[in-house]
Scaffold this active site. Sequence first.
Site, PDB file in Angstrom:
ATOM      1  N   SER A 176       0.798  -1.222   0.000  1.00  0.00           N
ATOM      2  CA  SER A 176       0.000   0.000   0.000  1.00  0.00           C
ATOM      3  C   SER A 176       0.832   1.274   0.000  1.00  0.00           C
ATOM      4  O   SER A 176       0.358   2.306  -0.447  1.00  0.00           O
ATOM      5  CB  SER A 176      -0.965  -0.010   1.189  1.00  0.00           C
ATOM      6  N   HIS A 204      -5.445  -3.131  -2.711  1.00  0.00           N
ATOM      7  CA  HIS A 204      -5.173  -2.135  -3.763  1.00  0.00           C
ATOM      8  C   HIS A 204      -5.099  -2.754  -5.150  1.00  0.00           C
ATOM      9  O   HIS A 204      -4.803  -2.055  -6.110  1.00  0.00           O
ATOM     10  CB  HIS A 204      -3.863  -1.403  -3.465  1.00  0.00           C
ATOM     11  N   LYS A 236     -11.840   0.809  -1.595  1.00  0.00           N
ATOM     12  CA  LYS A 236     -10.828   1.401  -2.484  1.00  0.00           C
ATOM     13  C   LYS A 236     -11.313   1.313  -3.925  1.00  0.00           C
ATOM     14  O   LYS A 236     -12.170   2.086  -4.311  1.00  0.00           O
ATOM     15  CB  LYS A 236      -9.494   0.734  -2.213  1.00  0.00           C
TER      16      LYS A 236
END
Length: 384
Positions: A176, A204, A236
């Site tokens: 990340s 992610h 996300k």
Amino acid sequence: MWDLRDELARREAAGLYRRRRTVDGPQGPVLSVDDRALLTFCSNDYLGLAGHPAVIAAFQRAAADYGVGSGAAHLVAGHMRPHHALEEELAAFTGYPRTLLFSTGYMANLGAVAGLLGAGDAVFEDRLNHASLLDAGLLSRARFTRFAHGDVAALAQDLAASKGRRKLVVTDGVFSMDGDIAPLAVLAETCRAQGAALMVDDAHGLGVIGAAGRGSLEVHGLGAQHVPMLVGTLGKGFGTFGAFVAGEEDVIETLIQQARSYIFTTAMPPAVAEATRVSLRLVQQEGWRREKLQTLIARFRAGAAQLGLPLMDSSTPIQPILIGDPQHALAMSAALEARGILVSAIRPPTVPEGTARLRVTLSATHSEAQVDCLLDVLNELPVS
Ligand SMILES: *Cc1c(COP(=O)(O)O)cnc(C)c1O
């Protein structure tokens, strides 16, 4: 209360003080931050789905149908039709037999690791894993080993030396704060050879990378047979909120029985699940969002290289610029902000000492002109 003033002052003097900003309006390339319009490069809304009209409409419809709160934990009376449907659709998308929704990624990681491991077991984690994974390892009471970032040879030695009953290797898919992708193929092979299970947290990666949006596993040509546990977050790339663990039937059933962060908490609002079903459909149908991101990533990297900026080895929308000193990173972030651009400075302990950085994140909703604008402003600032 205790006197906390000195500690806070020390933190401030070291450039490590953290402050919040207040945002108005939905996520997007230009945010109203503390009443000022800023071109923003620090959101994890990589695909631009957080404010997508169809996602918002699904949320509103479901709030009308199901109310706002789920009212109870999943095992009591809070497991609603939208949750169940989303779990099935996430299983189909990721190619795993089952998935289990959690209220946040932090809780999914705590539950997945501590729900399966205990004293007598062993957990092995990449040193740069997300804080929630490290906390999960500690919470589980399994013997905890960290290996150097991406160092599969060191991991193999640790695994061979371990007397743990169950061995679990845990890694971020996309790291990340660095943006690089874990060496998943080698990790999977090492785990297989050593009789360990592999868990990947692809917060992610899912939705964001891989031609079909299936994340780090797709990039490495891997599936459920290589990686028995996959964690995905929904706040996300999916633009909503919450998280899930994917695995085989018995893993999911065990988590339902034993994961305390699943059992002892209120189920996510059903409208969040309904909104996520729509964003999952968009993730699958609108490959152009990932293609656009790749174009922007290439443009940013080429431009930054031309300026001689110290980029990290990342092919994902996370594009950190390595600065080193936390005060300097803060000063750079402040200088960017003074010119109308928001990029966050990431400092220890979030990243190792001496590696403070500006963490640039790109979204499919950025234009090429906005990326060029960031590069122009970076060009005016002294990086070292
Ligand atoms: C953001 C993040 C989490 C936490 O997810 P939340 O849903 O925000 O709690 C977990 N793991 C990784 C790698 C993350 O980046």
